[in-house]
Write a protein that holds these residues in place. Sequence first.
Motif, PDB file in Angstrom:
ATOM      1  N   LEU A 126       0.856  -1.188   0.000  1.00  0.00           N
ATOM      2  CA  LEU A 126       0.000   0.000   0.000  1.00  0.00           C
ATOM      3  C   LEU A 126       0.889   1.233   0.000  1.00  0.00           C
ATOM      4  N   ILE A 127       0.563   2.180  -0.872  1.00  0.00           N
ATOM      5  CA  ILE A 127       1.297   3.451  -0.899  1.00  0.00           C
ATOM      6  C   ILE A 127       0.333   4.559  -0.485  1.00  0.00           C
ATOM      7  N   ALA A 128       0.822   5.472   0.361  1.00  0.00           N
ATOM      8  CA  ALA A 128       0.047   6.655   0.746  1.00  0.00           C
ATOM      9  C   ALA A 128       0.474   7.818  -0.149  1.00  0.00           C
ATOM     10  N   TYR A 129      -0.516   8.461  -0.763  1.00  0.00           N
ATOM     11  CA  TYR A 129      -0.249   9.611  -1.636  1.00  0.00           C
ATOM     12  C   TYR A 129      -0.891  10.864  -1.056  1.00  0.00           C
ATOM     13  N   PRO A 134       9.991  11.805   6.303  1.00  0.00           N
ATOM     14  CA  PRO A 134      10.084  12.598   7.530  1.00  0.00           C
ATOM     15  C   PRO A 134       9.148  13.812   7.579  1.00  0.00           C
ATOM     16  N   ALA A 135       8.969  14.503   6.468  1.00  0.00           N
ATOM     17  CA  ALA A 135       8.143  15.726   6.483  1.00  0.00           C
ATOM     18  C   ALA A 135       6.673  15.444   6.771  1.00  0.00           C
ATOM     19  N   TYR A 136       6.278  14.175   6.662  1.00  0.00           N
ATOM     20  CA  TYR A 136       4.853  13.835   6.804  1.00  0.00           C
ATOM     21  C   TYR A 136       4.572  12.974   8.036  1.00  0.00           C
ATOM     22  N   ARG A 137       5.537  12.894   8.938  1.00  0.00           N
ATOM     23  CA  ARG A 137       5.364  12.023  10.116  1.00  0.00           C
ATOM     24  C   ARG A 137       4.494  12.668  11.196  1.00  0.00           C
ATOM     25  N   ARG A 138       4.015  11.826  12.083  1.00  0.00           N
ATOM     26  CA  ARG A 138       3.161  12.214  13.224  1.00  0.00           C
ATOM     27  C   ARG A 138       1.861  12.846  12.761  1.00  0.00           C
ATOM     28  N   LYS A 142       1.896  12.754  -4.614  1.00  0.00           N
ATOM     29  CA  LYS A 142       3.255  12.374  -4.220  1.00  0.00           C
ATOM     30  C   LYS A 142       3.204  11.177  -3.280  1.00  0.00           C
ATOM     31  N   ALA A 143       4.046  10.166  -3.555  1.00  0.00           N
ATOM     32  CA  ALA A 143       4.120   8.992  -2.679  1.00  0.00           C
ATOM     33  C   ALA A 143       4.904   9.372  -1.426  1.00  0.00           C
ATOM     34  N   ILE A 144       4.249   9.315  -0.263  1.00  0.00           N
ATOM     35  CA  ILE A 144       4.916   9.782   0.970  1.00  0.00           C
ATOM     36  C   ILE A 144       5.127   8.672   1.992  1.00  0.00           C
ATOM     37  N   GLY A 145       4.598   7.494   1.707  1.00  0.00           N
ATOM     38  CA  GLY A 145       4.802   6.395   2.649  1.00  0.00           C
ATOM     39  C   GLY A 145       4.266   5.105   2.072  1.00  0.00           C
TER      40      GLY A 145
END
Length: 162
Positions: A63-66, A104-108, A70-73
Motif C-alpha cells: 500500500l502506498i500513501a499519496y 520525515p516531512a509527513y510524520r506524526r 506524491k508517494a509519501i509512505g
Amino acid sequence: MELPITISEVTIREHLPEIDVLMAGLHQSERELFDKTAPWPEIRANYLEHLIEMQEAYEGTCLIAYTEGKAIGFIFGYVEEQDNSRIEVYTGRELYISDGYVQPAYRRKGVYTRLNAAIEKKYVDAGVKRITRFTLVNNEPMKQFMADQGYQVTRVLFEKWL
Ligand SMILES: CC(C)(COP(=O)(O)OP(=O)(O)OC[C@H]1O[C@@H](n2cnc3c(N)ncnc32)[C@H](O)[C@@H]1OP(=O)(O)O)[C@@H](O)C(=O)NCCC(=O)NCCS
C-alpha cells in the motif's frame, strides 16, 4: 492534524521507482539505528526482487500513501507459510509485515496508522489471526506504535559479530 491522503494498493513490479525511493529512505533510517545495515545501493536490486517475489508468490500487499500525487509512505506484508518447525498453538495463515516507512516531512500525522490499519484489515477479513513484525531494539517510534496497536514482544534476537 490528520493529513489528507489516498491509500492505493499497488503492484510493486509496476511501481518500482516510487518503492525504490521509499525503500532508500527506510534503509537510511535503519542505518542510522544499526550501523551493520548495508547501504541501499548495495542491496537494492536483490531486495526489490525479494519484495516482488513475496508479493507474487506469498499473497503480498503493498500500500502506498499519496498526498497531492506524491508517494509519501508505504507498507508491505505477505503471508508466511507454516511448516514443520511451527511451535505455537496457532496453525492458520500468518501476516508478516516486513517493511514500512513514512517520509520525515509527513510524520506524526497518522499516515502510518492508516496504512497499517488498511493492511491489517485486508488479512484479518480473510481470516488471519496472527500478525508478526520485527523492528530494531532501539526503534522507539516503532516500538511505541506497536504497543499502541496491541502488539507484544515475544522474542529477542541476540547477535554476535566476529
Ligand atoms: C515509524 C513510522 C513509520 C511512523 O510513521 P508516522 O506516519 O509518523 O506514524 P503515525 O503518525 O501514524 O504515528 C502513530 C503512532 O506511532 C507512535 N510514534 C510515531 N512516531 C513516534 C516518535 N517519533 N516517537 C514516539 N512515538 C512515535 C505514536 O504512538 C504515534 O501516535 P501519536 O502521534 O498519536 O502519539 C515513521 O516514523 C518512519 O517511517 N520511521 C522510519 C522508518 C521505520 O522505522 N520504519 C519501521 C521499520 S520496522
